[in-house]
Scaffold this motif. Sequence first.
Motif, mmCIF file in Angstrom:
data_model
loop_
_atom_site.group_PDB
_atom_site.id
_atom_site.type_symbol
_atom_site.label_atom_id
_atom_site.label_comp_id
_atom_site.label_asym_id
_atom_site.label_seq_id
_atom_site.Cartn_x
_atom_site.Cartn_y
_atom_site.Cartn_z
ATOM 1 N N ALA A 63 0.839 -1.195 0.000
ATOM 2 C CA ALA A 63 0.000 0.000 0.000
ATOM 3 C C ALA A 63 0.878 1.249 0.000
ATOM 4 O O ALA A 63 1.837 1.348 0.768
ATOM 5 C CB ALA A 63 -0.916 -0.006 1.213
ATOM 6 N N GLY A 64 0.538 2.186 -0.878
ATOM 7 C CA GLY A 64 1.318 3.407 -0.985
ATOM 8 C C GLY A 64 2.383 3.361 -2.059
ATOM 9 O O GLY A 64 2.893 4.407 -2.477
ATOM 10 N N ASP A 65 2.747 2.150 -2.515
ATOM 11 C CA ASP A 65 3.689 2.047 -3.627
ATOM 12 C C ASP A 65 3.029 2.581 -4.899
ATOM 13 O O ASP A 65 1.815 2.464 -5.085
ATOM 14 C CB ASP A 65 4.107 0.592 -3.865
ATOM 15 N N ALA A 66 3.846 3.134 -5.766
ATOM 16 C CA ALA A 66 3.326 3.731 -6.995
ATOM 17 C C ALA A 66 3.442 2.764 -8.171
ATOM 18 O O ALA A 66 4.421 2.026 -8.297
ATOM 19 C CB ALA A 66 4.064 5.022 -7.312
ATOM 20 N N VAL A 67 2.413 2.794 -9.016
ATOM 21 C CA VAL A 67 2.364 2.029 -10.256
ATOM 22 C C VAL A 67 2.255 3.032 -11.403
ATOM 23 O O VAL A 67 1.357 3.883 -11.405
ATOM 24 C CB VAL A 67 1.166 1.060 -10.278
ATOM 25 N N ILE A 68 3.154 2.916 -12.368
ATOM 26 C CA ILE A 68 3.259 3.910 -13.448
ATOM 27 C C ILE A 68 2.805 3.302 -14.765
ATOM 28 O O ILE A 68 3.169 2.170 -15.097
ATOM 29 C CB ILE A 68 4.718 4.398 -13.592
ATOM 30 N N TYR A 69 2.025 4.066 -15.517
ATOM 31 C CA TYR A 69 1.731 3.680 -16.906
ATOM 32 C C TYR A 69 1.521 4.919 -17.751
ATOM 33 O O TYR A 69 1.324 6.028 -17.227
ATOM 34 C CB TYR A 69 0.560 2.705 -17.003
ATOM 35 N N ALA A 70 1.565 4.737 -19.083
ATOM 36 C CA ALA A 70 1.532 5.863 -20.018
ATOM 37 C C ALA A 70 0.306 5.795 -20.929
ATOM 38 O O ALA A 70 -0.379 4.770 -21.008
ATOM 39 C CB ALA A 70 2.811 5.873 -20.862
ATOM 40 N N ASP A 71 0.078 6.890 -21.645
ATOM 41 C CA ASP A 71 -1.088 6.961 -22.528
ATOM 42 C C ASP A 71 -1.007 5.978 -23.689
ATOM 43 O O ASP A 71 -2.034 5.599 -24.257
ATOM 44 C CB ASP A 71 -1.281 8.380 -23.061
ATOM 45 N N VAL A 102 0.234 6.501 -11.084
ATOM 46 C CA VAL A 102 0.915 7.639 -11.703
ATOM 47 C C VAL A 102 0.785 7.477 -13.213
ATOM 48 O O VAL A 102 1.434 6.613 -13.816
ATOM 49 C CB VAL A 102 2.397 7.710 -11.276
ATOM 50 N N ARG A 103 -0.056 8.284 -13.806
ATOM 51 C CA ARG A 103 -0.283 8.239 -15.250
ATOM 52 C C ARG A 103 0.471 9.398 -15.901
ATOM 53 O O ARG A 103 0.488 10.513 -15.369
ATOM 54 C CB ARG A 103 -1.772 8.359 -15.573
ATOM 55 N N PHE A 104 1.055 9.152 -17.051
ATOM 56 C CA PHE A 104 1.716 10.241 -17.765
ATOM 57 C C PHE A 104 1.571 10.021 -19.264
ATOM 58 O O PHE A 104 1.204 8.937 -19.719
ATOM 59 C CB PHE A 104 3.184 10.367 -17.357
#
Length: 445
Positions: free
Chosen positions: A156-164, A186-188
């Motif tokens: 919990a609290g860890d970040a998961v990143i993905y892109a458009d 975290v979306r970018f």
Amino acid sequence: MVSRRNFLSGSGGVMGGALGMAMAARPAFAASGSDDWPADPPFRFDGDMTDFDAAQAALLPLYEVRRDFATFDAAYYGVMTRPVQAAYRARSEWVNRNHALFLRGGSPGHPRDPELDASRAAVAKMLGATTPEIALSAGGTEALYALIANYAPLRAGDAVIYADVDYDEMQFACDYLAQSRGARLVRFSLPEPHTQANILAAYETILRDTPRAKLLLLTHLSNRNGLVPPVKAIVAMAKARGVDVILDSAQAVGHIPFTVAETGADFIGFSLHKWLAAPLGTGGVYIAKDRLQDITPWLGNRIHEADDIRARIPTGTVDFAARLTVPSAIAMQDAIGLEAKHRHLLRLRDYWVDRVRDVPGLEIMMPDEPGRYGAVTGFRLPGMRGPDDAKKAAKLFLDKYRLLVVAKAGLASGPVLRVTPALFNSSAELDRLVAAIKAERRLFA
């Protein structure tokens, strides 16, 4: 250029040879009621893949597809060649005849799991992995859900990143980690143009600015616009910060020559019915042998032992004939040559792109930087803006011109029309696409 008229009138020898190869590759059965395994004879392909026109003349007869429509959607389904279709038909008949005797563990002389392991082994060899690192799945989406949803080290609290540029359902799987595990999303958006320098800078920035990043979804080849990012460099960049990468290779296997070692990724999900052109409902996962315990078994699956990668995939009654046909699809690809196949796909892509570059206001979504694209490419007609415009244009191309292109949303810069030529497409069909684009360049003016 290979026109339809010239192809049909002047390729009798090629057609006969290709059809002869296809029929020769159809497994034959002995007398009714026998238990003869439908083994394939060696797949042969004698076409000249160095010449664009000669390659078309050799490839087109391998496919039994309708030609009244030109279908540019290999990113969805790659279509079996005639030899692979024959192999699948034979295996379907064999499985049906042996029914539960095979499904319960195997008919005499053909135990179920060793036969399926032959398919796993063929995939492992193709990708430079070992058989225990490969499990078969019902497609790339299932494979990637299994990897993302069951990624064990996440807290919990860890970040998961993905892109458009990432696939919708894989973004949904990451969103599920927020709902079920308390992850922070975290979306970018990747900056355009999608040059290597821009891509690397964007991933460097997002990783630097996300100190609790734990997991990164990375797409090997985007289904939206065709982007092929510098995978190995991004994976290395992430690992240097302690971030694991789940690599979505659904559009890459059978499309781009690569091995798992060349990606650097420990977790890869992929499709086999797209560019490899195996039967529908085939895919798989790769998990590096020293990382298996970081993907938990699927919903507590105990059909297989915890140290067996097959526990990470849903267990059920699947299309066994489809999975048994995977080695045939790989053999067909080997006969053509993956490098030669890749070069031909790039030529098909460049053929239509080069002919519409001069259309004022038309946007081609991928730069011409070598290695950054494959056969998939998105474009925008001049003035095309929202998703409704993209859907309107796709419908017009289908209804008026009998051309199947796909409206795709999701990019930060807006929707696109996606063109995905396959080995069964011809330059004559691409000429029709070029003419339609030029004719409709004022559709949204």
